[in-house]
Design a protein around this motif. Structure first.
Motif, short mmCIF file in Angstrom:
data_model
loop_
_atom_site.label_atom_id
_atom_site.label_comp_id
_atom_site.label_asym_id
_atom_site.label_seq_id
_atom_site.Cartn_x
_atom_site.Cartn_y
_atom_site.Cartn_z
N GLU A 128 0.84 -1.19 0.00
CA GLU A 128 0.00 0.00 0.00
C GLU A 128 0.88 1.25 0.00
O GLU A 128 1.81 1.36 0.79
CB GLU A 128 -0.93 0.00 1.21
N GLY A 131 -2.30 5.79 -1.78
CA GLY A 131 -3.69 5.48 -2.09
C GLY A 131 -3.88 4.26 -2.96
O GLY A 131 -4.99 3.95 -3.38
N ARG A 143 -7.15 1.63 -6.39
CA ARG A 143 -6.74 2.99 -6.07
C ARG A 143 -7.92 3.76 -5.50
O ARG A 143 -8.95 3.93 -6.17
CB ARG A 143 -6.20 3.72 -7.29
N ASP A 144 -7.76 4.23 -4.29
CA ASP A 144 -8.81 5.01 -3.62
C ASP A 144 -10.16 4.31 -3.72
O ASP A 144 -11.19 4.94 -4.03
CB ASP A 144 -8.87 6.42 -4.21
#
Length: 217
Positions: A128, A131, A143-144
């Motif tokens: 990680e 994000g 991602r996010d």
């Protein structure tokens, strides 16, 4: 991850290599122990998938060479013999793991990935950063909170960058870890792959170009 497959049964060797490449690994293939020693001398491999009964130079001697050189390379031995004494002997020679033939390909992949983690600085199974969540075992990138679909080489490049932990990774290092030995060292494939990877990951950009040095996340 850079892997060398050493197997004198060429159809099996190519099948293993093809499967590992689909798992976003860079794979070189040779069919005898002498060629294996030559490749190991010039390339940095994370894992060697090594058949024990090889022509020219026996697999045991290849394994001993890796151990004697003190390389970080991990060795998983393959053999047609399922005898426990053979497994013990292989491990005593210095092999890190042992897998009798026939084997389930999913198990080979899991073992290669486990050994690859041991060949480098220990990291959590899921990476990680910025994000981005990357799960090598499941081949998933998020991602996010948004899943990102990546081609094998894109996934491999992102994994190398994230494993660097913010350090700069040169184009040469990416070429070494994400592509096999048949790739032209003067190609622009790294630049093109990074460009595509940036587009798929979306804004704001997380892969930074460091002029004259390489890339980092």
């Amino acid at each position: 991850m850079r892997v060398l497959v050493v197997e004198d049964e060429q159809l099996l060797a190519e099948a293993v290599a093809t499967g590992l490449r689909r798992e976003a690994m860079a794979v070189d293939v040779v069919y005898d122990g002498e060629a294996a020693l030559q490749r190991i001398a010039v390339n940095d491999y994370d894992v060697v998938v090594l058949d024990r009964d090889l022509p020219l130079v026996h697999g045991d001697d290849v394994c001993r060479s890796v151990v004697d050189q003190g390389l970080a390379t991990r060795v998983i031995m393959l053999t047609a013999s399922g005898d426990i004494s053979d497994r013990v002997e292989g491990l005593e020679i210095g092999a890190d793991d042992y897998l009798p033939k026939p084997f389930a390909f999913s198990e080979l992949v899991a073992r290669v990935r486990a050994l690859g983690r041991r060949a480098t600085v220990p990291l959590p199974p899921v990476l990680e950063r910025a994000g981005i969540s990357l799960d090598p075992g499941r081949r998933e990138v998020i991602r996010d909170g948004r899943p990102v679909q990546l081609a094998p080489k894109e996934f491999a490049v992102l994994e190398v960058l994230m494993r660097a932990g913010g350090a700069v990774v040169s184009a040469e290092q990416l070429l070494e870890k994400a592509w096999d030995e048949h790739t032209d060292p003067f190609t622009n494939v790294v630049r093109v792959t990074v460009m595509t990877l940036r587009r798929k990951l979306g804004d704001p950009p997380v892969i930074v170009t460091v002029p004259g040095s390489g890339y980092r996340v």
